[in-house]
Design a protein around this motif. Sequence first.
Motif, mmCIF file in Angstrom:
data_model
loop_
_atom_site.group_PDB
_atom_site.id
_atom_site.type_symbol
_atom_site.label_atom_id
_atom_site.label_comp_id
_atom_site.label_asym_id
_atom_site.label_seq_id
_atom_site.Cartn_x
_atom_site.Cartn_y
_atom_site.Cartn_z
ATOM 1 N N HIS A 76 0.840 -1.203 0.000
ATOM 2 C CA HIS A 76 0.000 0.000 0.000
ATOM 3 C C HIS A 76 0.877 1.257 0.000
ATOM 4 O O HIS A 76 0.615 2.208 -0.752
ATOM 5 N N ALA A 77 1.923 1.246 0.843
ATOM 6 C CA ALA A 77 2.794 2.419 0.926
ATOM 7 C C ALA A 77 3.549 2.640 -0.379
ATOM 8 O O ALA A 77 3.686 3.769 -0.852
ATOM 9 N N ASP A 78 4.047 1.547 -0.991
ATOM 10 C CA ASP A 78 4.809 1.681 -2.233
ATOM 11 C C ASP A 78 3.940 2.192 -3.373
ATOM 12 O O ASP A 78 4.364 3.050 -4.155
ATOM 13 N N VAL A 79 2.721 1.667 -3.468
ATOM 14 C CA VAL A 79 1.821 2.103 -4.546
ATOM 15 C C VAL A 79 1.426 3.565 -4.354
ATOM 16 O O VAL A 79 1.357 4.345 -5.311
ATOM 17 N N GLU A 80 1.211 3.929 -3.096
ATOM 18 C CA GLU A 80 0.762 5.293 -2.802
ATOM 19 C C GLU A 80 1.800 6.338 -3.192
ATOM 20 O O GLU A 80 1.457 7.444 -3.620
ATOM 21 N N VAL A 81 3.078 5.976 -3.060
ATOM 22 C CA VAL A 81 4.113 6.987 -3.256
ATOM 23 C C VAL A 81 4.930 6.749 -4.534
ATOM 24 O O VAL A 81 6.056 7.225 -4.635
ATOM 25 N N VAL A 82 4.375 6.019 -5.503
ATOM 26 C CA VAL A 82 5.086 5.816 -6.763
ATOM 27 C C VAL A 82 5.456 7.174 -7.350
ATOM 28 O O VAL A 82 4.612 8.059 -7.497
ATOM 29 N N GLY A 83 6.721 7.336 -7.659
ATOM 30 C CA GLY A 83 7.196 8.608 -8.213
ATOM 31 C C GLY A 83 7.446 9.668 -7.159
ATOM 32 O O GLY A 83 7.866 10.773 -7.491
ATOM 33 N N ARG A 84 7.178 9.335 -5.893
ATOM 34 C CA ARG A 84 7.430 10.298 -4.825
ATOM 35 C C ARG A 84 8.445 9.719 -3.835
ATOM 36 O O ARG A 84 9.023 8.677 -4.074
ATOM 37 N N GLU A 85 8.643 10.375 -2.718
ATOM 38 C CA GLU A 85 9.645 9.941 -1.764
ATOM 39 C C GLU A 85 9.213 8.665 -1.050
ATOM 40 O O GLU A 85 8.030 8.320 -0.997
#
Length: 317
Positions: free
Chosen positions: A79-88
């Motif tokens: 969930h965390a990885d998908v949420e921040v794709v392209g971000r920090e």
Amino acid sequence: MDTRRLYSFVRVVDAGSITRAADLMHIAQPALSQQMTALEAQFGQRLLSRSKQGVEPTEAGRELYRHARTILRQLEQAHADVEVVGRELAGGVTVGLAPYSTVNALALPLLSVVRARHPRVLLRIDEIGGVLSEALMTGRMDMALLYGRGPIRGVDFEPLLSEDLVLVGPPDLLPTTGQEGELAVSDLVEVPLLLPGPSHTIRQVVEDALTGASAAANVVAEVETLTLATRAVRAGLGATILPESVAERVVRRGNLIRRRLTPALTVHVSLGTASGQTLSRPAEAVRALLHEVLDGYLRRTLPLGGEALPLGEDGHP
């Protein structure tokens, strides 16, 4: 597989009681019991042993608990990885520290650098007296700085550093036999010792050395935290045995002295991770920063040809 049932199962095992877990989760106890019954039916195994004192996992339950912790952590990280794709980077990372260990000086510098470079990573640093290898295998920790170089089934060891142990205590409690600043291991029988419990590596190293000298340690109290052990030693209740760089910091902050032990007693510190499990992106980032902090620590405390320099409790000279 309904991951909610796995989550409930983990909470029940951690709480040791279906009723207590239901209260913590704010759901009805019969509903939680029904989830556990459905989970046992799904696996065709009895997962929980129930008694008046509560519940504990069966052998099959312990195996499911280990997998469930891993699955839930991976789901959380997904969930965390998908949420921040392209971000920090973002997400939780847990690092365990062995009590009495040199690497406790790394905790604050590691926390500082993670906050500076990855502010959305929630770093959890846990100094526990329990079995760190078990915490790794059950997924409660991503990595741990622990004593030893293995092997332990289910844990990968990456050796980091080795250090000699020294005796620390009030001057009036330490024998003066031997060369100045040194003490024979066999003379430890004369010293009232404050040490961690029998499962701790330092305790085992000391007792093994004394057994080899046909003697036994005079342990007057078992203290699992360095903070309390240091206070007790400063109060004159006994002496303790610490890695050399830890002893440096303790001695310079109180009216204490240290004695090198002969023959030398050495402990090894490694970075442990669960075998066969891939670290999350935030955990990989924390591991890289941990190595960076450790390299700086070793350069400051173990200069070539010199004795360890004392550090403050913040990890700086």
